[in-house]
Motif scaffolding. Structure first.
Motif, mmCIF file in Angstrom:
data_model
loop_
_atom_site.group_PDB
_atom_site.id
_atom_site.type_symbol
_atom_site.label_atom_id
_atom_site.label_comp_id
_atom_site.label_asym_id
_atom_site.label_seq_id
_atom_site.Cartn_x
_atom_site.Cartn_y
_atom_site.Cartn_z
ATOM 1 N N SER A 150 -1.247 -21.860 -46.403
ATOM 2 C CA SER A 150 -0.940 -20.620 -45.831
ATOM 3 C C SER A 150 -1.926 -20.329 -44.779
ATOM 4 O O SER A 150 -2.497 -20.453 -44.075
ATOM 5 N N ILE A 195 6.792 -21.657 -48.911
ATOM 6 C CA ILE A 195 5.432 -21.095 -48.154
ATOM 7 C C ILE A 195 5.451 -20.219 -47.102
ATOM 8 O O ILE A 195 5.094 -19.026 -47.003
ATOM 9 N N CYS A 239 -1.229 -19.634 -51.019
ATOM 10 C CA CYS A 239 -1.070 -20.847 -51.432
ATOM 11 C C CYS A 239 -0.544 -21.805 -50.797
ATOM 12 O O CYS A 239 -0.679 -22.102 -49.721
ATOM 13 N N ALA A 286 8.471 -17.507 -47.382
ATOM 14 C CA ALA A 286 7.356 -16.405 -48.043
ATOM 15 C C ALA A 286 6.731 -15.502 -47.184
ATOM 16 O O ALA A 286 6.577 -14.432 -47.535
ATOM 17 N N LEU A 287 6.521 -16.669 -46.256
ATOM 18 C CA LEU A 287 4.997 -15.332 -46.004
ATOM 19 C C LEU A 287 5.634 -15.014 -44.372
ATOM 20 O O LEU A 287 5.310 -13.756 -44.282
ATOM 21 N N VAL A 336 4.035 -10.590 -52.430
ATOM 22 C CA VAL A 336 5.134 -12.159 -52.556
ATOM 23 C C VAL A 336 4.410 -12.846 -52.939
ATOM 24 O O VAL A 336 3.621 -13.488 -52.064
ATOM 25 N N HIS A 337 5.297 -13.716 -54.163
ATOM 26 C CA HIS A 337 4.891 -14.512 -54.768
ATOM 27 C C HIS A 337 5.300 -15.343 -54.920
ATOM 28 O O HIS A 337 6.350 -15.906 -54.156
ATOM 29 N N ILE A 338 4.605 -17.068 -55.198
ATOM 30 C CA ILE A 338 4.842 -18.104 -55.627
ATOM 31 C C ILE A 338 5.366 -19.057 -56.702
ATOM 32 O O ILE A 338 4.127 -18.327 -57.518
ATOM 33 N N CYS A 364 1.517 -15.909 -52.077
ATOM 34 C CA CYS A 364 1.993 -16.665 -50.899
ATOM 35 C C CYS A 364 0.992 -17.317 -49.516
ATOM 36 O O CYS A 364 0.738 -18.045 -49.194
ATOM 37 N N GLN A 365 0.123 -15.427 -50.054
ATOM 38 C CA GLN A 365 -0.984 -16.398 -48.233
ATOM 39 C C GLN A 365 -2.090 -17.118 -49.141
ATOM 40 O O GLN A 365 -3.082 -17.249 -47.871
ATOM 41 N N PHE A 374 9.524 -16.384 -55.103
ATOM 42 C CA PHE A 374 9.988 -18.125 -54.883
ATOM 43 C C PHE A 374 9.713 -18.167 -55.598
ATOM 44 O O PHE A 374 8.881 -18.683 -56.326
#
Length: 198
Positions: free
Chosen positions: A196, A103, A169, A106-107, A155-157, A166-167, A122
């Motif tokens: 996050s 995380i 998660c 990703a951030l 941007v994802h996970i 990601c923000q 990610f």
């Protein structure tokens, strides 16, 4: 930078950047080895072994580290590599990464601005790809699919069958599950998670 590929520069291509982590771990090669070693990106093994893929792909190794050892220099190397992708027509990016600081990285990528015009996901694994019961192939497939549907510039996970921005998660420290920060499905994780910080 090591790389493997079956690719062309078009909108149906996926670029995978390997940062190490559990997904890439392998048994020690030395006769007296006692700890796992981080090997070449597992993405190459996974994608090479799948017939009839509807994508072209390229795998590049950024670093081979456990995620708790990844620092901002490694993250900047990743950002530079993603930024360089703007020279190609590929919009779909996957980053394989250890789960402990996934995380956070990703951030970092999102805040850098390098995701503009890209779809970045990610992913990683709870067990090494070389384990029979690993979730590596499942997560890789889910991440690839996610890059075709998430909004450009995001941007994802993808972990455990779910995809999150990601923000929003977080990760439950008790179960290891990746969750949405708004999810109330796992009350046992409340107060015991990494969140996050957008």
């Amino acid at each position: 930078m090591a790389n493997a590929s079956h690719q062309t520069n078009d909108n149906n291509s996926v670029i995978v950047f390997g940062m190490g982590g559990t997904i890439d771990k392998d048994y020690p090669r030395s006769t007296k080895g006692y700890a796992f070693e981080i090997d070449d990106p597992a993405a190459t093994r996974i994608l090479s072994g799948l017939p009839n893929l509807g994508i072209k792909w390229l795998v590049k190794s950024i670093c081979r580290k456990d995620s708790i050892e990844i620092n901002d220099e490694d993250r900047m190397n990743l950002v530079s590599s993603i930024t360089a992708c703007k020279m190609t027509h590929s919009q779909r990016i996957i980053v394989t990464h250890g789960t402990d600081t996934m995380i956070e990285t990703a951030l970092f990528v999102l805040k850098s601005g390098c995701a503009e015009g890209k779809r970045i996901v990610f992913t990683g694994a709870m067990k090494p790809d070389k384990f029979k019961d690993s979730d590596a192939e499942f997560n890789m497939g889910g991440a690839i699919a996610a890059t075709s549907i998430i909004p450009s510039g995001s941007v994802h996970i993808f972990m455990g069958g779910n995809v999150f921005p990601c923000q929003t998660c977080r990760r439950c420290l008790k179960s290891g599950l990746f969750l949405s920060s708004s999810s109330g499905d796992y009350p046992e994780c409340d107060g015991s998670s990494t969140k996050s910080n957008p």
